[in-house]
Scaffold this motif. Structure first.
Motif, PDB file in Angstrom:
ATOM      1  N   VAL A  24       0.840  -1.207   0.000  1.00 30.97           N
ATOM      2  CA  VAL A  24       0.000   0.000   0.000  1.00 30.97           C
ATOM      3  C   VAL A  24       0.871   1.251   0.000  1.00 30.97           C
ATOM      4  CG1 VAL A  24      -1.664   1.326   1.356  1.00 30.97           C
ATOM      5  CG2 VAL A  24      -1.978  -1.132   1.080  1.00 30.97           C
ATOM      6  N   SER A  25       1.949   1.231   0.784  1.00 27.26           N
ATOM      7  CA  SER A  25       2.846   2.393   0.828  1.00 27.26           C
ATOM      8  C   SER A  25       3.481   2.639  -0.532  1.00 27.26           C
ATOM      9  CB  SER A  25       3.927   2.186   1.892  1.00 27.26           C
ATOM     10  OG  SER A  25       3.372   2.052   3.182  1.00 27.26           O
ATOM     11  N   TYR A  26       3.954   1.566  -1.171  1.00 20.64           N
ATOM     12  CA  TYR A  26       4.566   1.720  -2.489  1.00 20.64           C
ATOM     13  C   TYR A  26       3.541   2.206  -3.518  1.00 20.64           C
ATOM     14  CZ  TYR A  26       9.276  -0.085  -1.765  1.00 20.64           C
ATOM     15  OH  TYR A  26      10.580  -0.220  -1.390  1.00 20.64           O
ATOM     16  N   TYR A  27       2.320   1.726  -3.421  1.00 22.45           N
ATOM     17  CA  TYR A  27       1.285   2.177  -4.356  1.00 22.45           C
ATOM     18  C   TYR A  27       1.008   3.666  -4.179  1.00 22.45           C
ATOM     19  CZ  TYR A  27      -3.341   3.081  -6.233  1.00 22.45           C
ATOM     20  OH  TYR A  27      -4.403   3.642  -6.895  1.00 22.45           O
ATOM     21  N   LEU A  28       0.893   4.110  -2.928  1.00 19.20           N
ATOM     22  CA  LEU A  28       0.630   5.524  -2.670  1.00 19.20           C
ATOM     23  C   LEU A  28       1.819   6.391  -3.080  1.00 19.20           C
ATOM     24  CD1 LEU A  28      -1.160   5.238   0.789  1.00 19.20           C
ATOM     25  CD2 LEU A  28      -2.209   5.641  -1.443  1.00 19.20           C
ATOM     26  N   ILE A  29       3.042   5.871  -2.860  1.00 19.72           N
ATOM     27  CA  ILE A  29       4.231   6.611  -3.298  1.00 19.72           C
ATOM     28  C   ILE A  29       4.247   6.714  -4.817  1.00 19.72           C
ATOM     29  CG2 ILE A  29       6.752   6.491  -3.454  1.00 19.72           C
ATOM     30  CD1 ILE A  29       6.689   5.172  -0.660  1.00 19.72           C
ATOM     31  N   TYR A  30       3.930   5.611  -5.487  1.00 16.02           N
ATOM     32  CA  TYR A  30       3.914   5.619  -6.954  1.00 16.02           C
ATOM     33  C   TYR A  30       2.856   6.586  -7.486  1.00 16.02           C
ATOM     34  CZ  TYR A  30       3.395   4.018 -11.761  1.00 16.02           C
ATOM     35  OH  TYR A  30       3.311   3.970 -13.128  1.00 16.02           O
ATOM     36  N   ARG A  31       1.680   6.584  -6.863  1.00 16.82           N
ATOM     37  CA  ARG A  31       0.618   7.481  -7.309  1.00 16.82           C
ATOM     38  C   ARG A  31       1.015   8.941  -7.114  1.00 16.82           C
ATOM     39  NH1 ARG A  31      -5.214   7.415  -4.473  1.00 16.82           N
ATOM     40  NH2 ARG A  31      -3.976   8.530  -2.899  1.00 16.82           N
ATOM     41  N   GLU A  32       1.633   9.224  -5.966  1.00 16.42           N
ATOM     42  CA  GLU A  32       2.086  10.592  -5.704  1.00 16.42           C
ATOM     43  C   GLU A  32       3.186  10.998  -6.682  1.00 16.42           C
ATOM     44  OE1 GLU A  32       2.114  14.260  -3.583  1.00 16.42           O
ATOM     45  OE2 GLU A  32       0.715  12.552  -3.524  1.00 16.42           O
TER      46      GLU A  32
END
Length: 294
Positions: A197-205
């Protein structure tokens, strides 16, 4: 091909498995510890680096890897040499290795969560993370230790109090029951979910900010390398937990292959998360020159 229960417990192939694992652990321990000592020395000698939360978590992560491999050498060495160690000592060594093994993924989850907070909340997160970092680490470790102690109390109730002090040539491992495997899977999935989830949110940002466009190959490659490294930790562990301890040449070979993949990930984790760090890279060569002058 299934073997008898007696043959499964004391056969030569089980001792051979312990010998191979002890040897692989020794190689992984040597590589991981060498890099860990260098990175911790660089961080500890620089006040600015010591204040970096991500580097504090990285040092804890590397210590978990070195401790896990070192305890693996001890535990598998006792089994391979038929050291006739007391059952309680076997449980203590295995329990300590299990705890620091969970700490490997736990610290990765905290590192990913810290990166997400720094990128997505750059103004509010530094003060909060810096003030709470040691409390979060202490709470996480307390949870891991209490959970493993509870599992040992649940699954280790069959032996009598006197039998735990008797010698056990092959250091039998408990925590093979269904409750232990279910809790083990949950303990693996929870930090893994935090990482993904953290990597997904970082990627989206990063994508919204333009950091993950086609021209920025390095950023995308970094994310892919980290995800590949995490998969080398998680997939073998999930298969270990799912299969449990079974007899037969097929499961023997599969066990060693999965263990080899997992050990490979331990050796390269300090390189992926440690020496690839730009701040550490910039200080590595000056530190090495100072050591040579001394």
């Amino acid at each position: 091909m299934n073997l008898s229960s007696e043959h499964c417990n004391i056969s030569d192939w089980l001792r051979l498995e312990a010998t191979v694992k002890a040897s692989v652990y020794m190689v992984a321990f040597s590589i991981a510890t060498s890099i860990t000592v260098v990175i911790i020395a660089i961080v500890s000698q620089n006040l600015q680096l010591r204040k970096e939360v991500r580097l504090v978590l990285l040092c804890h992560h590397l210590l978990c890897i070195s401790s896990y491999c070192g305890l693996g050498v001890v535990f598998q060495g006792m089994r391979a040499l038929l050291a006739n160690s007391p059952l309680l000592l076997c449980w203590l060594v295995f329990g300590a290795q299990l705890s620091v093994g969970e700490g490997i993924l736990l610290t990765l989850a905290l590192m990913a969560l810290n990166t997400y907070l720094v990128i997505c909340y750059p103004l509010n997160s530094p003060s909060f993370v810096d003030s709470a970092k040691y409390r979060i680490l202490a709470g996480s470790w307390t949870t891991v230790i209490l959970k493993n102690v509870g599992l040992f109390l649940i699954e280790g109730t069959n032996p009598t109090p006197a039998s735990v002090f008797q010698s056990a040539p092959l250091c039998p491992v408990i925590l093979n029951g269904t409750p232990a495997r279910v809790i083990g899977v949950f303990s693996l999935v929870l930090p893994l979910s935090v990482i993904l989830v953290s990597y997904y949110l970082i990627y989206r940002e990063g994508k919204q900010a333009g950091h993950f466009n086609r021209s920025n190959i390095k950023a995308r490659r970094t994310v892919l390398v980290h995800l590949l490294q995490i998969s080398l930790h998680v997939i073998p562990t999930l298969m270990f937990i799912g299969l449990g301890k079974r007899c037969g040449s097929f499961f023997f070979a599969l066990n060693l292959v999965l263990f080899g993949v997992f050990a490979f990930a331990q050796c390269f984790n300090p390189l992926v998360y440690g020496l690839c760090n730009r701040d550490l890279q910039r200080r590595l060569y000056p530190w090495l020159r100072c050591q040579k002058k001394q």
